[in-house]
Structure formats: C-alpha cells, structure tokens
Design a protein around this motif. Structure first.
Motif, mmCIF file in Angstrom:
data_model
loop_
_atom_site.group_PDB
_atom_site.id
_atom_site.type_symbol
_atom_site.label_atom_id
_atom_site.label_comp_id
_atom_site.label_asym_id
_atom_site.label_seq_id
_atom_site.Cartn_x
_atom_site.Cartn_y
_atom_site.Cartn_z
ATOM 1 N N ALA A 38 0.824 -1.212 0.000
ATOM 2 C CA ALA A 38 0.000 0.000 0.000
ATOM 3 C C ALA A 38 0.860 1.264 0.000
ATOM 4 C CB ALA A 38 -0.923 -0.003 1.215
ATOM 5 N N GLY A 39 2.196 1.099 0.030
ATOM 6 C CA GLY A 39 3.090 2.250 -0.018
ATOM 7 C C GLY A 39 3.391 2.862 1.337
ATOM 8 N N ARG A 40 3.071 2.146 2.421
ATOM 9 C CA ARG A 40 3.311 2.670 3.763
ATOM 10 C C ARG A 40 4.565 2.049 4.378
ATOM 11 N NH1 ARG A 40 -2.232 1.195 4.224
ATOM 12 N NH2 ARG A 40 -1.569 -0.426 5.662
ATOM 13 N N GLU A 41 5.310 2.872 5.073
ATOM 14 C CA GLU A 41 6.508 2.425 5.777
ATOM 15 C C GLU A 41 6.108 1.680 7.048
ATOM 16 O OE1 GLU A 41 10.246 4.604 8.057
ATOM 17 O OE2 GLU A 41 9.172 5.671 6.475
ATOM 18 N N VAL A 42 6.904 0.689 7.443
ATOM 19 C CA VAL A 42 6.666 -0.049 8.682
ATOM 20 C C VAL A 42 7.853 0.221 9.602
ATOM 21 C CG1 VAL A 42 6.358 -2.319 9.730
ATOM 22 C CG2 VAL A 42 5.379 -1.846 7.481
ATOM 23 N N ARG A 43 7.592 0.904 10.736
ATOM 24 C CA ARG A 43 8.649 1.255 11.681
ATOM 25 C C ARG A 43 8.528 0.417 12.945
ATOM 26 N NH1 ARG A 43 8.115 7.657 11.750
ATOM 27 N NH2 ARG A 43 8.416 7.903 9.531
ATOM 28 N N LEU A 44 9.618 -0.197 13.311
ATOM 29 C CA LEU A 44 9.711 -0.948 14.559
ATOM 30 C C LEU A 44 10.777 -0.246 15.390
ATOM 31 C CD1 LEU A 44 9.717 -4.524 13.001
ATOM 32 C CD2 LEU A 44 7.784 -3.322 14.016
ATOM 33 N N VAL A 45 10.338 0.598 16.322
ATOM 34 C CA VAL A 45 11.255 1.433 17.091
ATOM 35 C C VAL A 45 12.300 0.570 17.795
ATOM 36 C CG1 VAL A 45 11.419 3.103 18.979
ATOM 37 C CG2 VAL A 45 9.495 3.193 17.400
ATOM 38 N N GLY A 46 13.556 0.947 17.630
ATOM 39 C CA GLY A 46 14.663 0.215 18.230
ATOM 40 C C GLY A 46 15.175 -0.921 17.365
ATOM 41 N N PHE A 47 14.439 -1.290 16.343
ATOM 42 C CA PHE A 47 14.848 -2.384 15.447
ATOM 43 C C PHE A 47 15.183 -1.844 14.070
ATOM 44 C CE2 PHE A 47 13.917 -5.914 12.497
ATOM 45 C CZ PHE A 47 14.849 -6.817 12.954
#
Length: 91
Positions: A38-47
């Motif tokens: 869908a063009g969205r970024e996936v952020r996993l804080v600290g990873f």
C-alpha cells in the motif's frame, strides 16, 4: 537463520508452541507485506524500518555477457537499521 529456526526461537522466547509461533510470524509477514504494498513504511522502534521504494525503468547490463537489457520499473523494499539494533550489533 531459516524460517523454521526463527519459529523455534520465537516459540522458546515467548513461551508459545511452534504452531502458535509460526502463526504469529506468518501474521507479521503478511501485515508488513500488505502495508508495503500500500506504499506505507513499517517502523519498529529500536529495530528498524521497512521502506517501500519505487525503482524507475532503465538499462541494466548482463554481467555474464556484457549485453545491455531493459529493466522494467518495479517496486521493492529497503530496510533501515534502527539505533537499538545498530548498537546491539556493534557492542
């Protein structure tokens, strides 16, 4: 590490059985894939972050023959390492 080894590690560390760990990993992969598509970024804080990227069409070279070929436009993903993971790798 293979997917099966990752499932075993998740099961051991989270106190799940392997079927539950496999379902959780499959759900994670599906969710990340859907979001990136869908063009969205996936952020996993600290990873880190999975970032969708559009590659424009262009010319590429076959390394075996040296022949130039057209490369079609495509979508791909890049991973940006987070500070937590970076510090873990460098300690």
């Amino acid at each position: 590490m293979t997917k099966a080894e990752l499932v075993s590690e998740i099961a051991d560390k989270a106190g799940l059985n392997k079927a539950q760990a496999k379902d959780a990993l499959d759900a994670f992969i599906a969710s990340v894939s859907t979001s990136l598509k869908a063009g969205r970024e996936v952020r996993l804080v600290g990873f880190g972050s999975f970032v969708p990227v559009k590659r424009a069409a262009g010319m590429a070279r076959n390394p075996r023959t040296g022949e130039k070929v057209k490369r079609p436009a495509s979508h791909t993903c890049r991973f940006r390492v987070g500070e937590g993971l970076k510090s873990t790798l460098n300690s």
